[in-house]
Design a protein around this motif. Structure first.
Motif, mmCIF file in Angstrom:
data_model
loop_
_atom_site.group_PDB
_atom_site.id
_atom_site.type_symbol
_atom_site.label_atom_id
_atom_site.label_comp_id
_atom_site.label_asym_id
_atom_site.label_seq_id
_atom_site.Cartn_x
_atom_site.Cartn_y
_atom_site.Cartn_z
ATOM 1 N N PRO A 92 40.431 35.129 31.561
ATOM 2 C CA PRO A 92 39.134 35.682 31.976
ATOM 3 C C PRO A 92 38.942 37.097 31.444
ATOM 4 C CG PRO A 92 40.699 35.693 33.807
ATOM 5 C CD PRO A 92 41.351 34.923 32.699
ATOM 6 N N THR A 93 37.707 37.411 31.165
ATOM 7 C CA THR A 93 37.372 38.748 30.688
ATOM 8 C C THR A 93 37.435 39.757 31.831
ATOM 9 O OG1 THR A 93 35.017 38.442 31.122
ATOM 10 C CG2 THR A 93 35.856 37.758 28.962
ATOM 11 N N PRO A 94 37.573 41.071 31.527
ATOM 12 C CA PRO A 94 37.576 42.078 32.597
ATOM 13 C C PRO A 94 36.337 42.003 33.477
ATOM 14 C CG PRO A 94 38.308 43.053 30.541
ATOM 15 C CD PRO A 94 37.849 41.674 30.202
ATOM 16 N N SER A 95 35.190 41.677 32.864
ATOM 17 C CA SER A 95 33.966 41.569 33.658
ATOM 18 C C SER A 95 34.060 40.428 34.658
ATOM 19 C CB SER A 95 32.763 41.381 32.731
ATOM 20 O OG SER A 95 31.570 41.242 33.475
ATOM 21 N N GLU A 96 34.649 39.296 34.230
ATOM 22 C CA GLU A 96 34.782 38.154 35.139
ATOM 23 C C GLU A 96 35.771 38.445 36.260
ATOM 24 O OE1 GLU A 96 33.889 34.687 31.772
ATOM 25 O OE2 GLU A 96 35.931 35.090 32.449
ATOM 26 N N VAL A 97 36.866 39.145 35.925
ATOM 27 C CA VAL A 97 37.846 39.498 36.970
ATOM 28 C C VAL A 97 37.220 40.415 38.001
ATOM 29 C CG1 VAL A 97 40.054 40.619 37.412
ATOM 30 C CG2 VAL A 97 39.784 39.161 35.396
ATOM 31 N N LEU A 98 36.511 41.462 37.513
ATOM 32 C CA LEU A 98 35.879 42.388 38.451
ATOM 33 C C LEU A 98 34.787 41.691 39.251
ATOM 34 C CD1 LEU A 98 35.713 45.294 39.476
ATOM 35 C CD2 LEU A 98 34.055 45.768 37.679
ATOM 36 N N GLN A 99 34.081 40.764 38.614
ATOM 37 C CA GLN A 99 33.036 40.022 39.330
ATOM 38 C C GLN A 99 33.637 39.173 40.443
ATOM 39 O OE1 GLN A 99 30.690 37.524 36.809
ATOM 40 N NE2 GLN A 99 29.108 37.189 38.317
ATOM 41 N N GLU A 100 34.818 38.584 40.212
ATOM 42 C CA GLU A 100 35.482 37.786 41.248
ATOM 43 C C GLU A 100 35.904 38.681 42.423
ATOM 44 O OE1 GLU A 100 37.032 34.583 43.261
ATOM 45 O OE2 GLU A 100 35.739 34.655 41.501
ATOM 46 N N SER A 155 42.842 47.274 44.784
ATOM 47 C CA SER A 155 42.550 48.056 43.574
ATOM 48 C C SER A 155 43.533 47.761 42.458
ATOM 49 C CB SER A 155 42.573 49.553 43.913
ATOM 50 O OG SER A 155 43.863 49.950 44.370
ATOM 51 N N ALA A 156 44.748 47.295 42.800
ATOM 52 C CA ALA A 156 45.718 46.963 41.755
ATOM 53 C C ALA A 156 45.267 45.768 40.921
ATOM 54 C CB ALA A 156 47.078 46.677 42.379
ATOM 55 N N GLN A 157 44.348 44.934 41.452
ATOM 56 C CA GLN A 157 43.847 43.776 40.714
ATOM 57 C C GLN A 157 42.734 44.140 39.732
ATOM 58 O OE1 GLN A 157 42.704 40.743 43.516
ATOM 59 N NE2 GLN A 157 44.515 41.016 44.786
ATOM 60 N N VAL A 158 42.227 45.357 39.801
ATOM 61 C CA VAL A 158 41.150 45.760 38.890
ATOM 62 C C VAL A 158 41.717 45.853 37.478
ATOM 63 C CG1 VAL A 158 39.507 47.582 38.322
ATOM 64 C CG2 VAL A 158 39.934 46.985 40.709
ATOM 65 N N PRO A 159 41.142 45.157 36.497
ATOM 66 C CA PRO A 159 41.701 45.172 35.135
ATOM 67 C C PRO A 159 41.342 46.468 34.411
ATOM 68 C CG PRO A 159 39.701 43.874 35.163
ATOM 69 C CD PRO A 159 39.940 44.298 36.599
ATOM 70 N N HIS A 160 42.018 46.652 33.293
ATOM 71 C CA HIS A 160 41.703 47.774 32.406
ATOM 72 C C HIS A 160 40.822 47.273 31.270
ATOM 73 C CE1 HIS A 160 42.197 51.609 30.359
ATOM 74 N NE2 HIS A 160 42.358 50.916 29.250
ATOM 75 N N TRP A 161 39.830 48.039 30.903
ATOM 76 C CA TRP A 161 38.933 47.646 29.818
ATOM 77 C C TRP A 161 38.508 48.874 29.034
ATOM 78 C CZ3 TRP A 161 37.311 48.039 34.864
ATOM 79 C CH2 TRP A 161 36.267 48.932 35.113
ATOM 80 N N GLU A 162 38.014 48.611 27.870
ATOM 81 C CA GLU A 162 37.443 49.646 27.016
ATOM 82 C C GLU A 162 35.930 49.589 27.136
ATOM 83 O OE1 GLU A 162 39.143 51.881 25.575
ATOM 84 O OE2 GLU A 162 41.105 51.002 26.025
ATOM 85 N N PRO A 163 35.232 50.683 26.794
ATOM 86 C CA PRO A 163 33.763 50.658 26.897
ATOM 87 C C PRO A 163 33.128 49.530 26.108
ATOM 88 C CG PRO A 163 34.536 52.898 26.585
ATOM 89 C CD PRO A 163 35.741 52.002 26.454
ATOM 90 N N GLU A 164 33.773 49.071 24.994
ATOM 91 C CA GLU A 164 33.191 48.003 24.188
ATOM 92 C C GLU A 164 33.310 46.643 24.862
ATOM 93 O OE1 GLU A 164 34.185 51.440 21.828
ATOM 94 O OE2 GLU A 164 35.359 50.139 23.163
#
Length: 293
Positions: A49-57, A123-132
């Motif tokens: 899953p993408t960082p956006s999908e993880v954060l959305q979950e 908060s430990a489940q929040v993924p790391h992502w780049e602005p792109e």
């Protein structure tokens, strides 16, 4: 002919059991190609899953818990002191509306703790992502040639900007102060000479030089608890309670004003020499001591 008759009869009998259609069908079926084996197709491996999908979950679970507690976005914003737009962006997984991941972890931690959860674990489940990595495109995105609406400034750039602004402001203030304080140059050609009377300047007979004010050291020793208000040359220097053993001193030129509720508790001296007592113990007093005679 007699001997061949039975053989002919047997041959006719055997051929009658097989029709031409069956023979033709068997020949054709024997010539048909065999079906090829079904090829084995390797299915693609599932993508993470993408960082956006993880954060959305994560945000979806937090939103469900918030709604179960019957809390609105505004209620949660008042609890956590997080702006409503950031809370909504966390719940919907909109990465482009959020700051850096390290700050998002802190926001999710406060969000979770306000709902009674373990903020560190969530908060430990929040993924790391780049602005792109942002996949959400806002409908109000500006479409301008050569203009990038998502400009991010690093902390050191902000600090450098503040530093330069302070230096420029200090330099401008220094220049303005120099212009205000620096005296103007006097053009001698614009001066009007005094009339020549031939007589030296004469002072009036009645004029006397004003006496020079001398500095006088005023000392006050506290003998018993008292409240006092002391003024030196028209300016209040002290107001409050005084305890025995305290020593107060000022430099005065004109006068000393004393207001107290215990005149006998104060001992006043002038240049180290004690003056007459102001009054009795427990006596309220308001007096002015003149220093110029």
């Amino acid at each position: 002919m007699t001997l061949l008759a039975p053989l002919k009869h047997i041959t006719t009998l055997k051929l009658s059991k097989f029709s031409l259609t069956s023979i033709f069908t068997s020949v054709i079926s024997s010539r048909e190609p065999r079906p090829l084996p079904t090829p084995i197709v390797n299915e693609p491996a599932p993508q993470p899953p993408t960082p956006s999908e993880v954060l959305q979950e994560i945000g979806s679970q937090l939103r469900q818990l918030r709604q179960q507690r019957q809390l609105s976005i505004e209620d949660l914003s008042a609890r956590t002191r997080i702006q409503p737009r950031l809370l909504q962006a966390i719940e919907e997984g909109h990465l482009e509306m959020l700051p850096e991941p390290v700050y998002v972890k802190g926001l999710v931690k406060r969000y979770s703790e306000s709902l009674g959860l373990n903020g560190i674990a969530v908060s430990a489940q929040v993924p790391h992502w780049e602005p792109e990595a942002a996949t959400f495109e806002p409908t109000t995105k500006l479409q301008m040639t050569g203009f990038n609406p998502t400009i991010r400034l690093n902390p050191w750039q902000i600090y450098l900007g503040y530093t330069l602004a302070i230096i420029c402001l200090s330099a401008l203030t220094s220049v303005l102060l120099d212009r205000a304080v620096k005296p103007r140059a006097i053009d001698p050609s614009n001066l009007t000479p005094a009339p020549q009377t031939g007589i030296a300047a004469i002072q009036p007979l009645n004029s006397q030089p004003s006496p020079k004010l001398a500095d006088v050291k005023i000392g006050i020793s506290i003998q018993s608890p008292t409240w006092a208000q002391i003024g030196i040359d028209g300016t209040t220097k002290f107001t409050g309670n005084l305890q025995p053993g305290m020593q107060l001193s000022w430099i005065a030129t004109k006068q000393v004003t004393i207001n107290t509720n215990n005149a006998g508790g104060l001992l006043v001296s002038r240049d180290g020499k004690p003056l007459a007592p102001l009054g009795k113990v427990g006596q309220k007093l308001s007096t002015t001591i003149k220093l110029i005679k």
